[in-house]
Design a protein around this motif. Structure first.
Motif, PDB file in Angstrom:
ATOM      1  N   ALA A 137      30.648  32.095  35.559  1.00 58.18           N
ATOM      2  CA  ALA A 137      31.198  32.504  34.266  1.00 58.18           C
ATOM      3  C   ALA A 137      32.586  33.113  34.429  1.00 58.18           C
ATOM      4  N   ILE A 138      32.769  33.914  35.464  1.00 62.00           N
ATOM      5  CA  ILE A 138      34.077  34.540  35.706  1.00 62.00           C
ATOM      6  C   ILE A 138      35.111  33.485  36.060  1.00 62.00           C
ATOM      7  N   ALA A 139      34.761  32.526  36.892  1.00 63.09           N
ATOM      8  CA  ALA A 139      35.709  31.455  37.248  1.00 63.09           C
ATOM      9  C   ALA A 139      36.116  30.663  36.010  1.00 63.09           C
ATOM     10  N   ALA A 140      35.159  30.398  35.128  1.00 67.23           N
ATOM     11  CA  ALA A 140      35.465  29.629  33.922  1.00 67.23           C
ATOM     12  C   ALA A 140      36.368  30.396  32.961  1.00 67.23           C
ATOM     13  N   GLY A 141      36.278  31.720  32.970  1.00 67.76           N
ATOM     14  CA  GLY A 141      37.082  32.517  32.055  1.00 67.76           C
ATOM     15  C   GLY A 141      38.248  33.236  32.688  1.00 67.76           C
ATOM     16  N   ASN A 142      38.493  33.020  33.976  1.00 68.56           N
ATOM     17  CA  ASN A 142      39.516  33.768  34.699  1.00 68.56           C
ATOM     18  C   ASN A 142      40.869  33.770  33.990  1.00 68.56           C
ATOM     19  N   GLU A 143      41.329  32.631  33.559  1.00 64.19           N
ATOM     20  CA  GLU A 143      42.667  32.538  32.959  1.00 64.19           C
ATOM     21  C   GLU A 143      42.738  33.171  31.568  1.00 64.19           C
ATOM     22  N   LEU A 144      41.601  33.497  30.975  1.00 62.85           N
ATOM     23  CA  LEU A 144      41.585  34.156  29.672  1.00 62.85           C
ATOM     24  C   LEU A 144      41.796  35.659  29.802  1.00 62.85           C
ATOM     25  N   SER A 145      41.675  36.171  31.013  1.00 65.34           N
ATOM     26  CA  SER A 145      41.785  37.600  31.275  1.00 65.34           C
ATOM     27  C   SER A 145      43.229  38.070  31.203  1.00 65.34           C
ATOM     28  N   ARG A 146      43.410  39.337  30.805  1.00 62.72           N
ATOM     29  CA  ARG A 146      44.744  39.943  30.861  1.00 62.72           C
ATOM     30  C   ARG A 146      45.184  40.172  32.300  1.00 62.72           C
ATOM     31  N   ALA A 147      44.216  40.169  33.209  1.00 59.39           N
ATOM     32  CA  ALA A 147      44.499  40.360  34.636  1.00 59.39           C
ATOM     33  C   ALA A 147      43.688  39.346  35.431  1.00 59.39           C
ATOM     34  N   PRO A 148      44.116  38.077  35.413  1.00 61.54           N
ATOM     35  CA  PRO A 148      43.348  37.064  36.146  1.00 61.54           C
ATOM     36  C   PRO A 148      43.390  37.271  37.644  1.00 61.54           C
ATOM     37  N   LEU A 149      42.310  36.875  38.299  1.00 61.66           N
ATOM     38  CA  LEU A 149      42.245  36.910  39.749  1.00 61.66           C
ATOM     39  C   LEU A 149      43.206  35.876  40.311  1.00 61.66           C
ATOM     40  N   ARG A 150      43.948  36.249  41.312  1.00 60.72           N
ATOM     41  CA  ARG A 150      44.895  35.341  41.980  1.00 60.72           C
ATOM     42  C   ARG A 150      44.556  35.256  43.446  1.00 60.72           C
ATOM     43  N   GLU A 151      44.717  34.097  44.023  1.00 60.32           N
ATOM     44  CA  GLU A 151      44.456  33.880  45.445  1.00 60.32           C
ATOM     45  C   GLU A 151      45.686  34.292  46.261  1.00 60.32           C
ATOM     46  N   VAL A 152      45.477  34.569  47.536  1.00 58.56           N
ATOM     47  CA  VAL A 152      46.563  34.877  48.447  1.00 58.56           C
ATOM     48  C   VAL A 152      47.417  33.643  48.608  1.00 58.56           C
TER      49      VAL A 152
END
Length: 154
Positions: A137-152
């Motif tokens: 669920a988090i992966a599917a919504g990551n880009e909707l977040s104000r602070a998306p997770l980013r990879e190194v």
């Protein structure tokens, strides 16, 4: 209208409240004064020596404008140092201190205990399923977040 307990957003917010309370209780009982975000930042700095604050914010999915306060508190506690960047004079690189390393080693049992407490009402299989579904669920919504997770970035 649905009951709050039928809404994933409400349940996610409640689980977050419980997660923070459990983390603070377990870590506090062990004699430490770190928040979940401070812990995530410290562990990430240890793993990615020399990263800057913007990169740190992306790696822990935290707002770029408020990461400064998190790092300030880690610096004040003597767990992290800011150093001038060798690549960009305007930037500061983050390094974990020896005290930060000791703190991570000593706090780990309390953090692991907090994670177990969060899943204690579930069987091992249910805990694995919950983790898998949360990640999905988090992966599917990551880009909707104000602070998306980013990879190194390599």
């Amino acid at each position: 209208m649905k009951d709050n307990n039928d809404m994933p957003g409400h349940l996610a917010r409640r689980f977050q409240q419980i997660a923070v309370a459990v983390f603070l209780a377990e870590v506090g009982d062990a004699g430490f004064d770190l928040t979940p975000v401070q812990y995530a930042a410290l562990a990430t700095i240890k793993t990615n020596a020399g990263l800057d604050q913007v990169t740190l914010a992306g790696l822990i999915a935290y707002d770029r404008t408020t990461i400064t306060g998190v790092v300030d508190r880690l610096v004040q506690k003597g767990l992290v140092e800011r150093r001038a960047s060798s690549r960009d004079r305007r930037a500061r690189e983050l390094e974990i201190t020896d005290e930060g390393r000791r703190t991570l080693r000593r706090i780990t049992p309390a953090v692991e205990s907090a994670q177990r407490v969060l899943l204690r009402g579930l069987s091992a299989k249910e805990g694995e399923d919950l983790m898998r579904l949360l990640r999905k669920a988090i992966a599917a919504g990551n880009e909707l977040s104000r602070a998306p997770l980013r990879e190194v970035q390599a």
